[in-house]
Design a protein around this motif. Structure first.
Motif, PDB file in Angstrom:
ATOM      1  N   TRP A 134     -46.253 -55.978 -58.553  1.00 33.67           N
ATOM      2  CA  TRP A 134     -45.130 -55.981 -59.491  1.00 33.67           C
ATOM      3  C   TRP A 134     -43.915 -55.223 -58.983  1.00 33.67           C
ATOM      4  N   ARG A 163     -47.338 -62.452 -65.672  1.00 31.06           N
ATOM      5  CA  ARG A 163     -48.646 -61.818 -65.441  1.00 31.06           C
ATOM      6  C   ARG A 163     -48.487 -60.518 -64.651  1.00 31.06           C
ATOM      7  N   ARG A 164     -47.595 -60.512 -63.676  1.00 28.62           N
ATOM      8  CA  ARG A 164     -47.375 -59.283 -62.894  1.00 28.62           C
ATOM      9  C   ARG A 164     -46.793 -58.179 -63.772  1.00 28.62           C
ATOM     10  N   ALA A 166     -47.167 -57.941 -67.026  1.00 25.64           N
ATOM     11  CA  ALA A 166     -48.246 -57.516 -67.935  1.00 25.64           C
ATOM     12  C   ALA A 166     -49.199 -56.559 -67.224  1.00 25.64           C
ATOM     13  N   ALA A 167     -49.500 -56.840 -65.962  1.00 28.60           N
ATOM     14  CA  ALA A 167     -50.373 -55.950 -65.186  1.00 28.60           C
ATOM     15  C   ALA A 167     -49.712 -54.584 -64.994  1.00 28.60           C
ATOM     16  N   MET A 169     -47.521 -53.214 -67.019  1.00 27.15           N
ATOM     17  CA  MET A 169     -47.546 -52.533 -68.315  1.00 27.15           C
ATOM     18  C   MET A 169     -48.924 -51.920 -68.568  1.00 27.15           C
ATOM     19  N   ASP A 170     -49.969 -52.653 -68.230  1.00 22.84           N
ATOM     20  CA  ASP A 170     -51.325 -52.105 -68.359  1.00 22.84           C
ATOM     21  C   ASP A 170     -51.504 -50.892 -67.456  1.00 22.84           C
ATOM     22  N   HIS A 171     -51.027 -51.013 -66.203  1.00 27.45           N
ATOM     23  CA  HIS A 171     -51.168 -49.929 -65.234  1.00 27.45           C
ATOM     24  C   HIS A 171     -50.489 -48.650 -65.722  1.00 27.45           C
ATOM     25  N   TYR A 172     -49.265 -48.778 -66.246  1.00 32.22           N
ATOM     26  CA  TYR A 172     -48.515 -47.605 -66.690  1.00 32.22           C
ATOM     27  C   TYR A 172     -48.829 -47.206 -68.130  1.00 32.22           C
ATOM     28  N   GLY A 173     -49.620 -48.025 -68.832  1.00 30.48           N
ATOM     29  CA  GLY A 173     -50.001 -47.700 -70.200  1.00 30.48           C
ATOM     30  C   GLY A 173     -48.842 -47.742 -71.175  1.00 30.48           C
ATOM     31  N   SER A 175     -46.030 -50.307 -73.675  1.00 26.97           N
ATOM     32  CA  SER A 175     -46.056 -51.540 -74.455  1.00 26.97           C
ATOM     33  C   SER A 175     -44.707 -52.242 -74.549  1.00 26.97           C
ATOM     34  N   LEU A 180     -41.695 -49.545 -69.584  1.00 29.18           N
ATOM     35  CA  LEU A 180     -42.159 -49.883 -68.233  1.00 29.18           C
ATOM     36  C   LEU A 180     -41.105 -49.516 -67.202  1.00 29.18           C
TER      37      LEU A 180
END
Length: 193
Positions: A134, A163-164, A166-167, A169-173, A175, A180
Motif C-alpha cells: 500500500w 483492497r490495498r 483496506a489492508a 487500514m487493518d494494519h494501522y488499526g 477506520s 490512515l
C-alpha cells in the motif's frame, strides 16, 4: 556477558527460530536497549531465515529500529561481539544457535572475532525491509490523487487499490482514510529519520 552497556554490537546467527517466538516483553526490552544505548547493531542471518515469510515482520521491525541485517547462504557459526572488548563464542564452532557459550572479555580475542565478522559482513547481502504493497498507493493519495486515480496510475485495478487501502487500514488499526493518512505519514517520517 558484559559489565557495561555496549554501544556497538555485531552478531552472526545462522538459525533465528528462537528469536521469532512471540514474547512482547523481550521485544520491548530489545527496543528500549536499541534506542537507549546501542549506536550500531549489525546482524548476519542465513538466507533461509532472512527470507522466511514468518520472519519478515520481525526483521522489518528490527530494520526500522536501526539494525543493519545481511544474509549469507550458510553462515559459519553463531558468535557475537560487543564493543571492542567482549565476545561470545561457541565451545563447538559451527553451532547454528548457542548451545555452548563462552563469553570472553579480552580485546585481542574480540578484535580477532571482529576481523572474522568484517570478512563475513563484506560477503553478505543486505536485507531490505520490504515496503508494504500500500505504500505506493498512499504516497500517490498523499499528493491529492483519489484512490481510483492512484490505482490507475500504478497500473492496478481500482478494486485492487481498494483492497490495498483496506489492508493498510487493518494494519494501522484505523477506520477512516484521514486516520490512515495520519498514521502512515507518521510512520513514513519515522522510517526516514
Amino acid at each position: 556477558a558484559t559489565r557495561g552497556t555496549p554501544v556497538l554490537a555485531d552478531a552472526v546467527i545462522p538459525d533465528v527460530s528462537a528469536l521469532l517466538e512471540p514474547d512482547p516483553s523481550r521485544h520491548e526490552r530489545f527496543r528500549r536497549r536499541m534506542t537507549e544505548s546501542l549506536r550500531r547493531t549489525r546482524l548476519i542471518l542465513s538466507v533461509a531465515d532472512a527470507t522466511a515469510p514468518e520472519a519478515q515482520e520481525a526483521i522489518g521491525e528490527r530494520i526500522a529500529q536501526g539494525m543493519e541485517i545481511r544474509m549469507l547462504p550458510e553462515p559459519p557459526s553463531w558468535f557475537w561481539i560487543n564493543d571492542d572488548d567482549t565476545v561470545g563464542l561457541p565451545l563447538v564452532w559451527g553451532e547454528a544457535w548457542p548451545q555452548s557459550v563462552m563469553a570472553v572479555r579480552s580485546q585481542p580475542i574480540s578484535l580477532l572475532a571482529r576481523w572474522v565478522f568484517e570478512r563475513i559482513w563484506v560477503e553478505a547481502v543486505p536485507v531490505q525491509r520490504p515496503d508494504p504493497a500500500w505504500d505506493d498507493m498512499l504516497a500517490l493519495m498523499n499528493t491529492g490523487m483519489t484512490m481510483e486515480a492512484a490505482s490507475l496510475a500504478l497500473g492496478i485495478s481500482p478494486r485492487t487499490g481498494r483492497r490495498r487501502i483496506a489492508a493498510a487500514m487493518d494494519h494501522y488499526g484505523v477506520s477512516s482514510l484521514f486516520a490512515l493518512g495520519a498514521a502512515w505519514s507518521t510512520r513514513s517520517e519515522t522510517r526516514l529519520s
